[in-house]
Design a protein around this motif. Structure first.
Motif, PDB file in Angstrom:
ATOM      1  N   GLY A   1       1.197   3.419   6.662  1.00 19.11           N
ATOM      2  CA  GLY A   1       0.065   2.652   7.348  1.00 19.11           C
ATOM      3  C   GLY A   1      -1.355   2.790   6.471  1.00 19.11           C
ATOM      4  O   GLY A   1      -1.362   3.092   5.340  1.00 19.11           O
ATOM      5  N   TYR A   2      -2.374   1.971   7.113  1.00 19.40           N
ATOM      6  CA  TYR A   2      -3.561   2.111   6.607  1.00 19.40           C
ATOM      7  C   TYR A   2      -4.507   2.555   7.626  1.00 19.40           C
ATOM      8  O   TYR A   2      -4.371   2.091   8.800  1.00 19.40           O
ATOM      9  CB  TYR A   2      -3.739   0.656   6.350  1.00 19.40           C
ATOM     10  N   GLY A   3      -5.500   3.317   7.038  1.00 19.95           N
ATOM     11  CA  GLY A   3      -6.534   3.643   7.915  1.00 19.95           C
ATOM     12  C   GLY A   3      -8.031   3.366   7.405  1.00 19.95           C
ATOM     13  O   GLY A   3      -8.213   3.209   6.200  1.00 19.95           O
TER      14      GLY A   3
ATOM     15  N   GLY B   1      -8.111   3.964   3.504  1.00 23.15           N
ATOM     16  CA  GLY B   1      -6.751   4.116   2.396  1.00 23.15           C
ATOM     17  C   GLY B   1      -5.583   4.075   3.137  1.00 23.15           C
ATOM     18  O   GLY B   1      -5.452   3.850   4.411  1.00 23.15           O
ATOM     19  N   PHE B   2      -4.436   4.394   2.278  1.00 29.49           N
ATOM     20  CA  PHE B   2      -3.161   4.144   2.842  1.00 29.49           C
ATOM     21  C   PHE B   2      -2.443   5.618   3.225  1.00 29.49           C
ATOM     22  O   PHE B   2      -3.104   6.716   2.693  1.00 29.49           O
ATOM     23  CB  PHE B   2      -2.236   3.736   1.764  1.00 29.49           C
ATOM     24  N   THR B   3      -1.428   5.585   4.195  1.00 34.02           N
ATOM     25  CA  THR B   3      -0.889   6.947   4.517  1.00 34.02           C
ATOM     26  C   THR B   3       0.502   6.626   4.493  1.00 34.02           C
ATOM     27  O   THR B   3       1.042   5.653   4.972  1.00 34.02           O
ATOM     28  CB  THR B   3      -1.557   7.161   5.971  1.00 34.02           C
ATOM     29  N   VAL B   4       1.215   7.847   3.987  1.00 31.61           N
ATOM     30  CA  VAL B   4       2.529   7.645   3.912  1.00 31.61           C
ATOM     31  C   VAL B   4       2.894   9.017   4.501  1.00 31.61           C
ATOM     32  O   VAL B   4       2.337  10.155   4.071  1.00 31.61           O
ATOM     33  CB  VAL B   4       3.089   7.247   2.701  1.00 31.61           C
TER      34      VAL B   4
ATOM     35  N   ASN C   1       1.185  13.652   7.253  1.00 31.79           N
ATOM     36  CA  ASN C   1       1.159  12.559   6.081  1.00 31.79           C
ATOM     37  C   ASN C   1       0.458  12.799   5.060  1.00 31.79           C
ATOM     38  O   ASN C   1      -0.530  13.588   4.896  1.00 31.79           O
ATOM     39  CB  ASN C   1       0.510  11.375   6.842  1.00 31.79           C
ATOM     40  N   TYR C   2       0.621  12.096   3.887  1.00 30.93           N
ATOM     41  CA  TYR C   2      -0.297  12.248   2.720  1.00 30.93           C
ATOM     42  C   TYR C   2      -1.164  10.975   2.674  1.00 30.93           C
ATOM     43  O   TYR C   2      -0.797   9.997   3.301  1.00 30.93           O
ATOM     44  CB  TYR C   2       0.550  11.983   1.363  1.00 30.93           C
TER      45      TYR C   2
END
Length: 214
Positions: free
Chosen positions: A55-57, A68-71, A95-96
């Protein structure tokens, strides 16, 4: 004499023919036994599951806009009450993240985040609408040019909700929104800097649901 004998024989034959017909009329009619049709079991959300998400936060920290992005991955357990659309559960994820932001001399970043949440949902067969809330945690880094760098592990709270769909008996996909508030932390930079960290996040995920052992 012969005539009487013939009439008697004919009467006896007629009587003999009528007896089986009368007996057959008195017997109950034969009916095929009813075949019981077993009901097709409806889908249940009960069971443990494990999945991956991305996702995106976006939010703010130390007066900087941060995004930034999160996975990462998640795991949990759902329980759907018998003959009820109500589903409850618990879930944790880790998550990273590559979220960062800068403003003038300051730069903020976060490399990982996670949460442990309780979930409450309403199932429309294979669709599940749910809300979730719990504890959120993340690492925080603050750099101020000319003053130094410090890191903290922030702990706060999270709330959100989403929609999940069981695409197969053991596979579900979902989309959700969550708001994270990691509170304020004091960084050992200069005379000490206090900074908050809040974040909005949208996520999508796919999970494998194991059959419930109960």
């Amino acid at each position: 004499m012969i005539r009487r004998i013939l009439l008697g024989a004919a009467s006896a034959a007629a009587f003999a023919a009528m007896v089986p017909a009368a007996m057959a009329a008195d017997l109950p009619a034969y009916e095929e036994p009813a075949v019981a049709i077993a009901p097709v079991p409806s889908f249940t959300w009960t069971g443990p599951y494990i999945g991956v998400q991305a996702g995106y936060g976006w939010g703010s920290a130390a007066r900087t806009d941060k995004d930034g992005f999160t996975v990462g991955g998640y795991a949990g357990y759902n329980y759907q009450f018998d003959n009820s659309p109500v589903v409850i559960g618990i879930e944790t994820d880790f998550n990273y993240s590559d979220a960062d932001g800068s403003r003038r001399r300051a730069r903020t970043a976060s490399d990982w985040n996670g949460a442990t949440r309780a979930r409450v949902g309403y199932a429309f067969d294979r669709f599940l609408v749910y809300g979730a809330a719990g504890v959120a945690y993340a690492d925080r880094e603050l750099r101020v040019r000319g003053l130094g760098r410090d890191t903290k592990t922030a702990v706060g709270w999270t709330v959100g909700g989403g929609l999940e769909y069981a695409a197969a008996e053991n596979v579900s996909v979902r989309a959700e929104y969550r708001y994270n508030d990691y509170g304020k932390d004091r960084f050992s930079i200069g005379n000490g800097i206090r900074s908050e960290y809040t974040e909005h996040r949208v996520m999508g995920g796919v999970a494998y649901k194991f059959n419930s052992p109960f």
